[in-house]
Design a protein around this motif. Structure first.
Motif, PDB file in Angstrom:
ATOM      1  N   ALA A  86      10.927  14.581   5.286  1.00  0.00           N
ATOM      2  CA  ALA A  86      12.081  13.952   4.629  1.00  0.00           C
ATOM      3  C   ALA A  86      12.405  12.566   5.197  1.00  0.00           C
ATOM      4  CB  ALA A  86      13.295  14.866   4.733  1.00  0.00           C
ATOM      5  N   ALA A  87      12.432  12.432   6.518  1.00  0.00           N
ATOM      6  CA  ALA A  87      12.787  11.148   7.124  1.00  0.00           C
ATOM      7  C   ALA A  87      11.744  10.081   6.804  1.00  0.00           C
ATOM      8  CB  ALA A  87      12.932  11.300   8.639  1.00  0.00           C
ATOM      9  N   VAL A  88      10.479  10.444   6.857  1.00  0.00           N
ATOM     10  CA  VAL A  88       9.407   9.488   6.572  1.00  0.00           C
ATOM     11  C   VAL A  88       9.410   9.132   5.088  1.00  0.00           C
ATOM     12  CG1 VAL A  88       6.909   9.094   6.668  1.00  0.00           C
ATOM     13  CG2 VAL A  88       8.042  10.318   8.521  1.00  0.00           C
ATOM     14  N   ARG A  89       9.710  10.098   4.232  1.00  0.00           N
ATOM     15  CA  ARG A  89       9.781   9.818   2.794  1.00  0.00           C
ATOM     16  C   ARG A  89      10.847   8.774   2.521  1.00  0.00           C
ATOM     17  NH1 ARG A  89      11.524  14.653   0.456  1.00  0.00           N
ATOM     18  NH2 ARG A  89      13.594  13.847   0.819  1.00  0.00           N
ATOM     19  N   ASP A  90      12.008   8.918   3.156  1.00  0.00           N
ATOM     20  CA  ASP A  90      13.079   7.942   2.961  1.00  0.00           C
ATOM     21  C   ASP A  90      12.647   6.551   3.422  1.00  0.00           C
ATOM     22  OD1 ASP A  90      14.616   9.995   1.961  1.00  0.00           O
ATOM     23  OD2 ASP A  90      15.782  10.280   3.813  1.00  0.00           O
ATOM     24  N   GLU A 129       0.807  -1.219   0.000  1.00  0.00           N
ATOM     25  CA  GLU A 129       0.000   0.000   0.000  1.00  0.00           C
ATOM     26  C   GLU A 129       0.842   1.272   0.000  1.00  0.00           C
ATOM     27  OE1 GLU A 129      -3.945  -1.219   2.497  1.00  0.00           O
ATOM     28  OE2 GLU A 129      -2.112  -0.895   3.661  1.00  0.00           O
ATOM     29  N   VAL A 130       2.113   1.168   0.316  1.00  0.00           N
ATOM     30  CA  VAL A 130       2.951   2.349   0.536  1.00  0.00           C
ATOM     31  C   VAL A 130       3.101   3.194  -0.727  1.00  0.00           C
ATOM     32  CG1 VAL A 130       5.238   3.169   1.254  1.00  0.00           C
ATOM     33  CG2 VAL A 130       4.123   1.290   2.490  1.00  0.00           C
ATOM     34  N   ALA A 131       3.341   2.579  -1.878  1.00  0.00           N
ATOM     35  CA  ALA A 131       3.493   3.350  -3.121  1.00  0.00           C
ATOM     36  C   ALA A 131       2.205   4.121  -3.430  1.00  0.00           C
ATOM     37  CB  ALA A 131       3.848   2.433  -4.288  1.00  0.00           C
ATOM     38  N   GLY A 132       1.058   3.491  -3.238  1.00  0.00           N
ATOM     39  CA  GLY A 132      -0.210   4.165  -3.462  1.00  0.00           C
ATOM     40  C   GLY A 132      -0.430   5.306  -2.490  1.00  0.00           C
ATOM     41  N   TRP A 133       0.011   5.128  -1.251  1.00  0.00           N
ATOM     42  CA  TRP A 133      -0.116   6.182  -0.243  1.00  0.00           C
ATOM     43  C   TRP A 133       0.743   7.390  -0.619  1.00  0.00           C
ATOM     44  CZ3 TRP A 133       3.357   7.387   4.129  1.00  0.00           C
ATOM     45  CH2 TRP A 133       2.799   8.273   5.056  1.00  0.00           C
ATOM     46  N   ILE A 134       1.966   7.134  -1.062  1.00  0.00           N
ATOM     47  CA  ILE A 134       2.847   8.231  -1.489  1.00  0.00           C
ATOM     48  C   ILE A 134       2.203   8.975  -2.655  1.00  0.00           C
ATOM     49  CG2 ILE A 134       5.086   8.796  -2.508  1.00  0.00           C
ATOM     50  CD1 ILE A 134       6.222   6.340  -1.003  1.00  0.00           C
ATOM     51  N   LYS A 135       1.678   8.232  -3.624  1.00  0.00           N
ATOM     52  CA  LYS A 135       1.017   8.855  -4.781  1.00  0.00           C
ATOM     53  C   LYS A 135      -0.198   9.665  -4.333  1.00  0.00           C
ATOM     54  CE  LYS A 135      -0.297   9.255  -9.177  1.00  0.00           C
ATOM     55  NZ  LYS A 135      -0.281   8.655 -10.435  1.00  0.00           N
ATOM     56  N   ALA A 173       9.540   5.426   3.604  1.00  0.00           N
ATOM     57  CA  ALA A 173       8.491   4.953   2.688  1.00  0.00           C
ATOM     58  C   ALA A 173       9.100   4.443   1.387  1.00  0.00           C
ATOM     59  CB  ALA A 173       7.488   6.069   2.418  1.00  0.00           C
ATOM     60  N   LEU A 174      10.067   5.166   0.861  1.00  0.00           N
ATOM     61  CA  LEU A 174      10.710   4.732  -0.378  1.00  0.00           C
ATOM     62  C   LEU A 174      11.501   3.441  -0.175  1.00  0.00           C
ATOM     63  CD1 LEU A 174      11.826   8.169  -1.853  1.00  0.00           C
ATOM     64  CD2 LEU A 174       9.916   6.722  -2.588  1.00  0.00           C
ATOM     65  N   MET A 175      12.080   3.278   1.009  1.00  0.00           N
ATOM     66  CA  MET A 175      12.810   2.051   1.302  1.00  0.00           C
ATOM     67  C   MET A 175      11.830   0.865   1.371  1.00  0.00           C
ATOM     68  SD  MET A 175      15.672   1.369   4.277  1.00  0.00           S
ATOM     69  CE  MET A 175      14.600   1.981   5.546  1.00  0.00           C
ATOM     70  N   ILE A 176      10.679   1.055   1.998  1.00  0.00           N
ATOM     71  CA  ILE A 176       9.669  -0.004   2.067  1.00  0.00           C
ATOM     72  C   ILE A 176       9.192  -0.358   0.660  1.00  0.00           C
ATOM     73  CG2 ILE A 176       7.306  -0.529   2.809  1.00  0.00           C
ATOM     74  CD1 ILE A 176       7.937   1.148   5.353  1.00  0.00           C
ATOM     75  N   THR A 177       8.959   0.677  -0.164  1.00  0.00           N
ATOM     76  CA  THR A 177       8.506   0.450  -1.536  1.00  0.00           C
ATOM     77  C   THR A 177       9.547  -0.325  -2.330  1.00  0.00           C
ATOM     78  OG1 THR A 177       7.219   2.486  -1.469  1.00  0.00           O
ATOM     79  CG2 THR A 177       7.710   1.605  -3.632  1.00  0.00           C
ATOM     80  N   GLU A 178      10.806   0.038  -2.180  1.00  0.00           N
ATOM     81  CA  GLU A 178      11.873  -0.655  -2.906  1.00  0.00           C
ATOM     82  C   GLU A 178      12.000  -2.100  -2.432  1.00  0.00           C
ATOM     83  OE1 GLU A 178      14.790  -1.354  -5.693  1.00  0.00           O
ATOM     84  OE2 GLU A 178      13.358   0.279  -5.532  1.00  0.00           O
ATOM     85  N   ASP A 179      11.904  -2.329  -1.118  1.00  0.00           N
ATOM     86  CA  ASP A 179      11.954  -3.696  -0.598  1.00  0.00           C
ATOM     87  C   ASP A 179      10.802  -4.530  -1.157  1.00  0.00           C
ATOM     88  OD1 ASP A 179      14.203  -3.075   0.848  1.00  0.00           O
ATOM     89  OD2 ASP A 179      13.157  -2.898   2.783  1.00  0.00           O
ATOM     90  N   PHE A 180       9.624  -3.929  -1.249  1.00  0.00           N
ATOM     91  CA  PHE A 180       8.457  -4.629  -1.796  1.00  0.00           C
ATOM     92  C   PHE A 180       8.699  -4.986  -3.262  1.00  0.00           C
ATOM     93  CE2 PHE A 180       4.309  -4.348  -4.006  1.00  0.00           C
ATOM     94  CZ  PHE A 180       3.724  -5.489  -3.471  1.00  0.00           C
ATOM     95  N   ARG A 181       9.235  -4.044  -4.039  1.00  0.00           N
ATOM     96  CA  ARG A 181       9.530  -4.313  -5.450  1.00  0.00           C
ATOM     97  C   ARG A 181      10.517  -5.454  -5.609  1.00  0.00           C
ATOM     98  NH1 ARG A 181      10.579   1.852  -6.952  1.00  0.00           N
ATOM     99  NH2 ARG A 181       8.425   2.526  -7.140  1.00  0.00           N
ATOM    100  N   LEU A 182      11.574  -5.420  -4.801  1.00  0.00           N
ATOM    101  CA  LEU A 182      12.597  -6.467  -4.890  1.00  0.00           C
ATOM    102  C   LEU A 182      12.024  -7.824  -4.514  1.00  0.00           C
ATOM    103  CD1 LEU A 182      15.665  -4.552  -3.398  1.00  0.00           C
ATOM    104  CD2 LEU A 182      15.251  -5.140  -5.806  1.00  0.00           C
TER     105      LEU A 182
END
Length: 149
Positions: free
Chosen positions: A121-125, A104-110, A127-136
């Motif tokens: 900034a800290a939360v964005r980092d 859900e994180v990528a959709g939440w960011i969008k 969130a992006l890390m969670i999104t990248e882990d999910f993609r991988l």
């Protein structure tokens, strides 16, 4: 009285037929208006397979539909720069982030982007890390399925 009911029935059927024909003619004249749009609900993690890059894994979806994740209170932060949040506000964002499933994180960011709410900034980092882990993880699972099948 029976004639009146029959006339109403005939008129209704004629009106429905007329509207159906008009709609069909409009669709033929303007096919670009009736192109099926892909499902864009980021909570739907099943990949449709129609895209080279799965929309469930990217922030670049075609839809501009705003989906709320029980985070309507974040709309109050519209227009605040990422570095201008207080520590309490940052924790509010982090609490919502941690309540989300990884898919859900990528959709939440969008959704936040469409609502013009910038992540701290800290939360964005995070969130992006969670999104990248999910993609991988999704890519690894797909690769395992391809090797097995």
């Amino acid at each position: 009285m029976a004639i009146f009911i029959i006339l109403i029935l005939v008129f209704t059927i004629a009106a429905i037929a007329f509207l159906y024909i008009q709609n069909k003619q409009h669709r033929r004249a303007n096919p670009e208006l009736y192109v099926d749009k892909p499902v864009s609900d980021p909570r739907n993690v099943a990949c449709c397979g129609a895209h080279e890059v799965c929309e469930a894994e990217t922030l670049l979806t075609l839809s501009d539909e705003i989906i709320y994740y029980d985070d309507e209170e974040l709309d109050a932060y519209r227009g605040i720069a990422p570095d201008d949040y207080s520590s309490e506000q940052i924790e509010e964002f982090r609490d919502i982030l941690l309540s989300l499933q990884p898919h859900e994180v990528a959709g939440w960011i969008k959704s936040l982007h469409l609502r013009e709410v910038e992540l701290p900034a800290a939360v964005r980092d995070e969130a992006l890390m969670i999104t990248e882990d999910f993609r991988l993880a999704r890519a690894a699972n797909r690769q395992k399925k391809n090797e097995v099948g």
